[in-house]
Structure formats: structure tokens, C-alpha cells
Design an enzyme around this catalytic site. Structure first.
Site, PDB file in Angstrom:
ATOM      1  CE  LYS A  57      -3.867  -2.393   2.294  1.00 10.72           C
ATOM      2  NZ  LYS A  57      -4.461  -2.911   3.466  1.00 10.72           N
ATOM      3  CD  GLN A 101      -3.430  -4.148   6.569  1.00 16.62           C
ATOM      4  OE1 GLN A 101      -3.422  -3.164   5.718  1.00 16.62           O
ATOM      5  NE2 GLN A 101      -3.639  -5.357   6.108  1.00 16.62           N
ATOM      6  CG  ASP A 124     -10.054  -0.819   4.515  1.00 18.22           C
ATOM      7  OD1 ASP A 124     -10.431  -1.181   3.519  1.00 18.22           O
ATOM      8  OD2 ASP A 124      -9.898  -1.567   5.628  1.00 18.22           O
TER       9      ASP A 124
END
Ligand code: NAD
Length: 291
Positions: A57, A101, A124
Site C-alpha cells: 500500500k 490494518q 476502507d
């Protein structure tokens, strides 16, 4: 069975094209607003798979000119400390996207922490507000992996309207949002999961089959309708006879490719699309902040 030699849906190539477009968009945005979009990926602990995803990422951010404000914390960080970090990033005008994450260590309350992220920076798409927008079919930040699947279908001009779509997996991260996005485009959607009976009977109905169970090679050729579109979201680390590890999807690619109309490879299918959608969400969040 006659082999139809499925077309490969090349997520890697499409993700690269999206990143090239984003790079020139970001250059323009910097000229207009004087700063690049910023993304903070928060990683806790040393899960090797998570570390690899975070590296990908951050590399992708660097390629398109998005500034990374990522932080890496020891597995012992407390809930209160992490909450404070998230609140500070919510206030930081340089940061447009915040991604926690997952998975987090057991002592941390994942759902509570996800709720702390400002919904306008929730790249997200896991905050209940953004999930609620998805349920209502209103614009909002959409989860990256499901959005990546839908973009792949769109770019390959695969029309889902009126088709039978089967999603195997019902997680809040992947299965449920994909099902809702397919429904939004007028597919007839079935969600199968670990308690579903006669999985093969269900999957054989699918014109569009999405595998998101996290079970290596769960979907075999006998479970797939001839000429179906097969999207493999699974990423499973398995060892071969020589003890070497490699990644496989939830679909038995070598046999299913003989029967499907088109299929995503693993790696090189949905994975790179997830990263591309994360970058796109970060730029979207930035442009909204400046509009
Ligand atoms: P999860 O473990 O949270 O959910 C798995 C789902 O699959 C559950 O709903 C479960 O009911 C269902 N399931 C499990 N075994 C099953 C079986 N035998 N038959 C039918 N259903 C079954 O996992 P997740 O977070 O949704 O991820 C799913 C997979 O997708 C994993 O392999 C994960 O690594 C991968 N993934 C890939 C990306 C990407 O970018 N490509 C992103 C996120 C997750």
C-alpha cells in the site's frame, strides 16, 4: 467437457492503468491545492501477511504521489493509545485517509476502534456510516476489495443485471459488501457461507461466482456452471510438496479455467485492485475535503 479456455481478468494490469490516471490527477491536485492527498495506514504487531500488505500500500502511494503517514505500533499498544492516534489523525488536515490494518491483536476492540475513524476519512469503508450508505445505495466510501471486484467487472464490460450471482463468504470486509454492490446493479444475489448446505448446488447456479471464503481451492470445476464469470477473492498461503510456500485462491484455477468464461488469477487478480481502490478512495476523500 469441452474446454472454453477462460479469459483472464487481469487485475494487475487494470490496477496499473488506474494508478497511472491517479498519478496525473494527483499532480493536478497538488498544483491546485498545494499539498498531496495523505494516507495513514496503521499497523499493530508483526503479522507477516499484514506487513506485506502495508508495504504494498505504501509503495503504491509513493508511485502515485500520495503522502504516507503510516505508523507501526508494537503488539502491546493499548486501546486508549491507539484511539488517541486515530483521533489525532482525524484532526490532521494533511491526512485524508485512515486505514487500520486488520487483524488487530486480541486485546484490542476492532469494532470500537473502527468506529473512531472519521467517516469522511474511512478509506476502507468499514465505519457503520459508510456501510449504511452502501446498504441504502447512497454515495459513500466503499470497501476497497468489494469495490475492486466491481471495477474489474465494469472494465471488462460484464453486465450483472438480472444475472444469478453467488457470493461465497459473508464477512463484513468482503462477502456482505460485494453482495450489496451486486444487488445495487440488479443482480439476483445469493450469499453462501460456512453453514450453507449443498454448496456445490448453490454455486452451480451462478452466472457470476465470487469466492471469498479463505479456503484454498474450495471451488472446484464441478461446482461451476459452464461459462460462468469466476472472481477469486481468496488469498491462501499453502506449502507445496517441497515445503515451499505460495499463494493460491479459493478457486481451483487450473481446472475451473477450462469451464469458466472468465476468471481472475491469484495473485494478479483482485489483490492489486484492492490497493488501487484504496488510492482512489484517498483521492476521493481529498477532493471532497476541498470541494
Ligand atoms: P473471513 O474469514 O472473515 O470470512 C470468510 C467467510 O467465508 C465467512 O463468512 C465464512 O462463513 C465463509 N466460509 C468459510 N469456509 C467456508 C466454506 N467451506 N464454505 C462456504 N463458506 C465458507 O475472511 P474474509 O476477510 O472475508 O476474507 C476471505 C478471503 O479473501 C481470505 O482468503 C482473505 O485472505 C481474502 N482477502 C483478499 C483480499 C484481496 O485484496 N484480494 C482482501 C481481503 C480478504
Amino acid at each position: 467437457m469441452e474446454s472454453v479456455n477462460a479469459q483472464l481478468l487481469d487485475g494487475k494490469a487494470l490496477a496499473q492503468r488506474i494508478q497511472t490516471q491517479l498519478k496525473s490527477q494527483v499532480e493536478q491536485l497538488v498544483l491546485t491545492h498545494g499539498r498531496p492527498p495523505g494516507l495513514a495506514v496503521l499497523m499493530v504487531g508483526d503479522n507477516p501477511a499484514s506487513a506485506a500488505y502495508v508495504r504494498n500500500k505504501e509503495r503504491a502511494c509513493a508511485k502515485v504521489g500520495i503522502a504516507s503517514f503510516g505508523r507501526h505500533f508494537p503488539a502491546t499498544i493499548s486501546q486508549a493509545e491507539l484511539e488517541e492516534v486515530i483521533h489525532a489523525l482525524n484532526q490532521d488536515p494533511q491526512v485524508d485517509g485512515i486505514l487500520l490494518q486488520l487483524p488487530l491483536p486480541e486485546h484490542l476492540n476492532t469494532v470500537y476502534l473502527l468506529h473512531q475513524i472519521d467517516p469522511s476519512k474511512d478509506v476502507d469503508g468499514l465505519h457503520p456510516l459508510n456501510l449504511g450508505y452502501l446498504v441504502r445505495g447512497e454515495p459513500g466510501l466503499r470497501s476497497c476489495t468489494p469495490a475492486g471486484v466491481m471495477r474489474l467487472l465494469r472494465e471488462y464490460q460484464i453486465d450483472v443485471k438480472g444475472k444469478q450471482a453467488v457470493v461465497v463468504g459473508r464477512s463484513i470486509l468482503v462477502g456482505k459488501p460485494i453482495a450489496l454492490m451486486l444487488l445495487e446493479l440488479d443482480a439476483t444475489v445469493t450469499i453462501a457461507h460456512s453453514r450453507s448446505q449443498n454448496l456445490a448446488d448453490i454455486t452451480r447456479q451462478a452466472d457470476i461466482l465470487i469466492a471469498a471464503a479463505g479456503r484454498a481451492k474450495l471451488i472446484t470445476a464441478d461446482m461451476v456452471k459452464p461459462k460462468a464469470v469466476v472472481i477469486d477473492v481468496g488469498i491462501n498461503r499453502v506449502s507445496d510438496d517441497s515445503g515451499n510456500f505460495h499463494l493460491v485462491g479459493d478457486v481451483d484455477f487450473d481446472t475451473v479455467r477450462d469451464i469458466a468464461e472468465c476468471i481472475t488469477p491469484v495473485p494478479g487478480g483482485v489483490g492489486p485492485m484492492t490497493v488501487a481502490m484504496l488510492l482512489e478512495n484517498t483521492v476521493l476523500s481529498y477532493t471532497r475535503a476541498h470541494s
